[in-house]
Scaffold this active site. Structure first.
Site, PDB file in Angstrom:
ATOM      1  N   SER A 143       0.853  -1.187   0.000  1.00  0.00           N
ATOM      2  CA  SER A 143       0.000   0.000   0.000  1.00  0.00           C
ATOM      3  C   SER A 143       0.888   1.235   0.000  1.00  0.00           C
ATOM      4  O   SER A 143       2.030   1.193   0.487  1.00  0.00           O
ATOM      5  CB  SER A 143      -0.895   0.018   1.242  1.00  0.00           C
ATOM      6  OG  SER A 143      -1.537   1.276   1.386  1.00  0.00           O
ATOM      7  N   TYR A 156      -1.268  -0.523  10.632  1.00  0.00           N
ATOM      8  CA  TYR A 156      -1.530  -0.872   9.239  1.00  0.00           C
ATOM      9  C   TYR A 156      -0.405  -0.363   8.344  1.00  0.00           C
ATOM     10  O   TYR A 156       0.114  -1.096   7.492  1.00  0.00           O
ATOM     11  CB  TYR A 156      -2.878  -0.298   8.794  1.00  0.00           C
ATOM     12  CG  TYR A 156      -3.162  -0.574   7.339  1.00  0.00           C
ATOM     13  CD1 TYR A 156      -3.332  -1.879   6.882  1.00  0.00           C
ATOM     14  CD2 TYR A 156      -3.259   0.461   6.414  1.00  0.00           C
ATOM     15  CE1 TYR A 156      -3.588  -2.148   5.546  1.00  0.00           C
ATOM     16  CE2 TYR A 156      -3.515   0.208   5.085  1.00  0.00           C
ATOM     17  CZ  TYR A 156      -3.675  -1.089   4.646  1.00  0.00           C
ATOM     18  OH  TYR A 156      -3.912  -1.354   3.317  1.00  0.00           O
TER      19      TYR A 156
END
Length: 267
Positions: A143, A156
Protein backbone atom coordinates in the site's frame (compact mmCIF):
# COMPACT_ATOMS: atom_id res chain seq x y z
CA UNK A 1 5.11 -11.97 -18.63
CA UNK A 2 5.75 -14.62 -21.25
CA UNK A 3 2.36 -15.80 -22.50
CA UNK A 4 3.73 -17.98 -25.33
CA UNK A 5 3.44 -21.11 -23.17
CA UNK A 6 1.10 -22.35 -20.49
CA UNK A 7 1.91 -20.10 -17.52
CA UNK A 8 0.95 -22.61 -14.83
CA UNK A 9 -1.18 -22.11 -11.74
CA UNK A 10 -1.60 -18.93 -9.70
CA UNK A 11 -2.47 -19.11 -6.01
CA UNK A 12 -4.30 -15.97 -4.88
CA UNK A 13 -5.14 -15.15 -1.27
CA UNK A 14 -8.03 -12.91 -0.34
CA UNK A 15 -9.62 -14.03 -3.61
CA UNK A 16 -13.30 -13.90 -2.68
CA UNK A 17 -13.86 -10.24 -3.57
CA UNK A 18 -12.23 -6.97 -4.55
CA UNK A 19 -8.64 -6.95 -5.75
CA UNK A 20 -8.18 -10.70 -5.31
CA UNK A 21 -11.25 -11.56 -7.38
CA UNK A 22 -10.10 -9.23 -10.15
CA UNK A 23 -6.65 -10.83 -10.14
CA UNK A 24 -8.42 -14.18 -10.53
CA UNK A 25 -10.24 -12.95 -13.64
CA UNK A 26 -7.21 -11.27 -15.19
CA UNK A 27 -4.81 -14.14 -14.56
CA UNK A 28 -7.28 -16.69 -15.88
CA UNK A 29 -7.56 -14.54 -19.02
CA UNK A 30 -3.78 -14.83 -19.33
CA UNK A 31 -4.03 -18.62 -19.25
CA UNK A 32 -3.42 -19.41 -15.60
CA UNK A 33 -5.28 -22.09 -13.72
CA UNK A 34 -6.16 -20.86 -10.25
CA UNK A 35 -6.12 -21.78 -6.58
CA UNK A 36 -8.32 -19.28 -4.78
CA UNK A 37 -7.93 -18.85 -1.02
CA UNK A 38 -10.25 -16.95 1.34
CA UNK A 39 -12.46 -17.38 4.39
CA UNK A 40 -15.83 -16.98 2.66
CA UNK A 41 -16.50 -20.21 0.74
CA UNK A 42 -19.73 -18.98 -0.83
CA UNK A 43 -18.02 -15.95 -2.34
CA UNK A 44 -15.11 -18.12 -3.47
CA UNK A 45 -17.54 -20.40 -5.28
CA UNK A 46 -19.08 -17.38 -7.00
CA UNK A 47 -15.70 -16.11 -8.18
CA UNK A 48 -14.66 -19.57 -9.32
CA UNK A 49 -17.88 -20.02 -11.29
CA UNK A 50 -17.48 -16.68 -13.08
CA UNK A 51 -13.87 -17.43 -13.95
CA UNK A 52 -14.62 -20.91 -15.27
CA UNK A 53 -17.46 -19.59 -17.41
CA UNK A 54 -15.52 -16.62 -18.76
CA UNK A 55 -12.15 -18.24 -19.38
CA UNK A 56 -12.50 -22.01 -19.14
CA UNK A 57 -9.61 -22.38 -16.72
CA UNK A 58 -9.30 -24.88 -13.91
CA UNK A 59 -10.15 -23.35 -10.53
CA UNK A 60 -9.65 -24.89 -7.09
CA UNK A 61 -10.97 -23.16 -3.99
CA UNK A 62 -9.42 -23.40 -0.54
CA UNK A 63 -11.42 -22.09 2.40
CA UNK A 64 -8.86 -20.82 4.90
CA UNK A 65 -8.50 -18.13 7.52
CA UNK A 66 -4.86 -17.09 7.23
CA UNK A 67 -4.97 -15.77 10.80
CA UNK A 68 -5.27 -19.39 11.99
CA UNK A 69 -1.99 -21.28 12.01
CA UNK A 70 -3.55 -24.58 10.97
CA UNK A 71 -5.27 -23.01 7.96
CA UNK A 72 -2.13 -21.09 7.06
CA UNK A 73 -0.08 -24.29 7.26
CA UNK A 74 -2.43 -25.98 4.77
CA UNK A 75 -1.83 -23.23 2.23
CA UNK A 76 1.92 -23.33 2.84
CA UNK A 77 1.87 -27.06 2.11
CA UNK A 78 0.07 -26.48 -1.19
CA UNK A 79 2.75 -23.99 -2.23
CA UNK A 80 5.54 -26.38 -1.30
CA UNK A 81 4.13 -29.45 -3.00
CA UNK A 82 2.09 -28.45 -6.06
CA UNK A 83 4.58 -28.34 -8.96
CA UNK A 84 2.12 -26.50 -11.22
CA UNK A 85 2.18 -23.31 -9.10
CA UNK A 86 4.24 -20.58 -10.72
CA UNK A 87 2.68 -17.46 -9.21
CA UNK A 88 1.71 -16.45 -5.67
CA UNK A 89 -0.41 -13.34 -5.13
CA UNK A 90 -0.31 -12.39 -1.44
CA UNK A 91 -3.40 -10.22 -1.45
CA UNK A 92 -5.24 -11.08 1.79
CA UNK A 93 -5.17 -8.25 4.28
CA UNK A 94 -7.18 -5.68 6.16
CA UNK A 95 -6.62 -2.33 7.78
CA UNK A 96 -7.84 0.32 10.18
CA UNK A 97 -8.25 4.07 10.08
CA UNK A 98 -8.46 4.85 13.79
CA UNK A 99 -5.47 6.32 15.67
CA UNK A 100 -3.49 4.27 18.19
CA UNK A 101 -5.27 5.52 21.29
CA UNK A 102 -8.68 4.66 19.82
CA UNK A 103 -7.83 1.20 18.49
CA UNK A 104 -8.17 -2.19 20.16
CA UNK A 105 -4.76 -3.87 20.39
CA UNK A 106 -6.27 -7.29 19.64
CA UNK A 107 -7.47 -5.94 16.30
CA UNK A 108 -3.95 -4.65 15.65
CA UNK A 109 -2.56 -8.08 16.38
CA UNK A 110 -4.99 -9.51 13.84
CA UNK A 111 -3.66 -7.04 11.26
CA UNK A 112 -0.13 -8.26 11.96
CA UNK A 113 -1.23 -11.89 11.66
CA UNK A 114 -2.87 -11.36 8.26
CA UNK A 115 -0.71 -8.58 6.77
CA UNK A 116 2.71 -9.65 8.05
CA UNK A 117 2.86 -13.22 9.33
CA UNK A 118 0.74 -14.82 6.60
CA UNK A 119 2.53 -13.33 3.56
CA UNK A 120 5.88 -14.02 5.19
CA UNK A 121 5.12 -17.69 5.75
CA UNK A 122 3.60 -18.09 2.30
CA UNK A 123 6.61 -16.43 0.68
CA UNK A 124 8.91 -18.72 2.68
CA UNK A 125 6.91 -21.70 1.42
CA UNK A 126 6.83 -20.54 -2.19
CA UNK A 127 10.36 -19.23 -2.68
CA UNK A 128 12.32 -22.46 -2.12
CA UNK A 129 9.77 -24.37 -4.19
CA UNK A 130 10.06 -21.85 -7.03
CA UNK A 131 13.86 -22.04 -6.93
CA UNK A 132 13.70 -25.83 -7.08
CA UNK A 133 11.23 -25.68 -9.99
CA UNK A 134 13.40 -23.24 -11.91
CA UNK A 135 11.34 -20.08 -11.51
CA UNK A 136 8.24 -18.39 -10.20
CA UNK A 137 6.75 -15.05 -9.21
CA UNK A 138 5.65 -13.62 -5.86
CA UNK A 139 3.32 -10.61 -5.97
CA UNK A 140 2.75 -8.91 -2.63
CA UNK A 141 -0.05 -6.36 -2.30
CA UNK A 142 1.33 -3.58 -0.12
CA UNK A 143 0.00 0.00 0.00
CA UNK A 144 1.09 3.59 -0.40
CA UNK A 145 0.79 3.83 3.39
CA UNK A 146 3.94 1.69 3.56
CA UNK A 147 5.69 4.90 2.48
CA UNK A 148 3.20 7.51 3.66
CA UNK A 149 2.93 6.05 7.14
CA UNK A 150 1.09 9.10 8.50
CA UNK A 151 -1.88 8.56 6.17
CA UNK A 152 -3.68 5.84 8.15
CA UNK A 153 -3.44 3.75 11.30
CA UNK A 154 0.17 3.24 12.32
CA UNK A 155 0.06 -0.54 12.67
CA UNK A 156 -1.53 -0.87 9.24
CA UNK A 157 1.10 1.43 7.74
CA UNK A 158 3.87 -0.49 9.48
CA UNK A 159 2.50 -3.79 8.17
CA UNK A 160 2.59 -2.50 4.61
CA UNK A 161 6.07 -1.02 5.05
CA UNK A 162 7.09 -4.53 6.07
CA UNK A 163 5.53 -6.01 2.93
CA UNK A 164 7.43 -3.52 0.78
CA UNK A 165 10.74 -4.26 2.51
CA UNK A 166 10.15 -8.01 2.34
CA UNK A 167 9.49 -7.81 -1.39
CA UNK A 168 12.61 -5.78 -2.07
CA UNK A 169 14.63 -8.28 -0.03
CA UNK A 170 13.12 -11.21 -1.95
CA UNK A 171 14.13 -9.53 -5.21
CA UNK A 172 17.63 -8.86 -3.90
CA UNK A 173 18.16 -12.46 -2.82
CA UNK A 174 16.26 -14.44 -5.44
CA UNK A 175 16.28 -12.57 -8.76
CA UNK A 176 19.41 -14.40 -9.91
CA UNK A 177 17.71 -17.71 -9.03
CA UNK A 178 14.83 -17.15 -11.41
CA UNK A 179 12.29 -15.91 -8.86
CA UNK A 180 10.58 -12.58 -9.46
CA UNK A 181 9.11 -10.42 -6.71
CA UNK A 182 6.77 -7.47 -7.11
CA UNK A 183 5.26 -5.18 -4.49
CA UNK A 184 2.07 -3.42 -5.57
CA UNK A 185 1.28 -0.21 -3.68
CA UNK A 186 -2.33 0.83 -4.29
CA UNK A 187 -3.71 4.09 -3.05
CA UNK A 188 -7.36 4.36 -2.06
CA UNK A 189 -9.12 1.68 -4.11
CA UNK A 190 -12.86 1.10 -4.49
CA UNK A 191 -13.27 -2.16 -2.58
CA UNK A 192 -14.98 -3.30 0.62
CA UNK A 193 -11.60 -3.01 2.37
CA UNK A 194 -12.75 0.42 3.49
CA UNK A 195 -15.93 -0.88 5.07
CA UNK A 196 -13.89 -3.30 7.18
CA UNK A 197 -11.43 -0.54 8.06
CA UNK A 198 -14.29 1.66 9.28
CA UNK A 199 -14.45 4.31 6.54
CA UNK A 200 -16.44 3.38 3.39
CA UNK A 201 -14.68 4.64 0.27
CA UNK A 202 -17.85 6.55 -0.69
CA UNK A 203 -16.86 8.98 2.08
CA UNK A 204 -13.50 9.69 0.43
CA UNK A 205 -12.92 12.37 -2.25
CA UNK A 206 -13.78 10.94 -5.67
CA UNK A 207 -10.53 12.20 -7.12
CA UNK A 208 -8.36 9.88 -5.02
CA UNK A 209 -10.32 6.60 -5.27
CA UNK A 210 -9.17 4.29 -8.08
CA UNK A 211 -11.50 1.61 -9.48
CA UNK A 212 -10.24 -1.80 -8.42
CA UNK A 213 -10.07 -3.19 -11.95
CA UNK A 214 -7.94 -0.24 -13.09
CA UNK A 215 -5.60 -0.82 -10.16
CA UNK A 216 -5.12 -4.52 -10.94
CA UNK A 217 -4.67 -3.88 -14.66
CA UNK A 218 -2.00 -1.29 -13.87
CA UNK A 219 -0.28 -3.69 -11.48
CA UNK A 220 -0.12 -6.35 -14.19
CA UNK A 221 1.37 -3.85 -16.63
CA UNK A 222 3.99 -3.10 -13.98
CA UNK A 223 4.70 -6.82 -13.70
CA UNK A 224 5.04 -7.09 -17.47
CA UNK A 225 7.49 -4.18 -17.38
CA UNK A 226 9.64 -6.02 -14.83
CA UNK A 227 9.04 -3.57 -11.99
CA UNK A 228 9.88 -4.64 -8.46
CA UNK A 229 7.72 -1.86 -7.01
CA UNK A 230 4.56 -0.77 -8.81
CA UNK A 231 2.63 2.27 -7.57
CA UNK A 232 -0.46 2.67 -9.79
CA UNK A 233 -1.50 6.14 -8.51
CA UNK A 234 1.99 7.66 -8.78
CA UNK A 235 1.80 9.78 -11.92
CA UNK A 236 5.53 10.52 -12.28
CA UNK A 237 7.54 7.32 -11.94
CA UNK A 238 10.74 9.35 -11.71
CA UNK A 239 9.71 10.25 -8.16
CA UNK A 240 10.03 6.64 -7.04
CA UNK A 241 13.31 6.23 -8.92
CA UNK A 242 14.75 9.24 -7.09
CA UNK A 243 13.39 8.04 -3.73
CA UNK A 244 15.00 4.63 -4.17
CA UNK A 245 18.30 6.13 -5.29
CA UNK A 246 18.36 8.39 -2.22
CA UNK A 247 17.54 5.46 0.08
CA UNK A 248 20.32 3.31 -1.34
CA UNK A 249 22.81 6.19 -1.18
CA UNK A 250 21.92 6.86 2.46
CA UNK A 251 22.32 3.16 3.29
CA UNK A 252 25.96 3.39 2.19
CA UNK A 253 26.63 5.95 4.95
CA UNK A 254 25.84 3.69 7.91
CA UNK A 255 29.09 1.73 8.18
CA UNK A 256 31.07 3.52 10.90
CA UNK A 257 32.56 2.25 14.15
CA UNK A 258 32.20 5.60 15.91
CA UNK A 259 29.11 7.75 16.50
CA UNK A 260 28.57 10.82 14.36
CA UNK A 261 30.08 14.05 15.71
CA UNK A 262 26.65 15.40 16.68
CA UNK A 263 26.34 12.54 19.23
CA UNK A 264 29.74 13.03 20.87
CA UNK A 265 30.52 14.98 24.03
CA UNK A 266 26.89 15.41 24.97
CA UNK A 267 26.30 17.35 28.15
Amino acid sequence: MNQSRQPGTALITGASSGIGAIYADRLAARGYDLILVARNEERLQDVAGRVRQAHGRGVTIVRADLGRRDDLARVEEILRTDPAITLLVNNAGFGAVTPLLETDVDRMERIIDINVTAPTRLAYAAAPAFVARGGGTIVNIASIVGIGIEIMNGVYGASKAYVLALTQSLHHELADKGVRAQAVLPGATATDFWDTAGLPHAHLPDGIVMPADAMVDAALVGLDLGEVVTIPPLQDGAGWTAYEAARKALAQQFGHATPAPRYRNAA
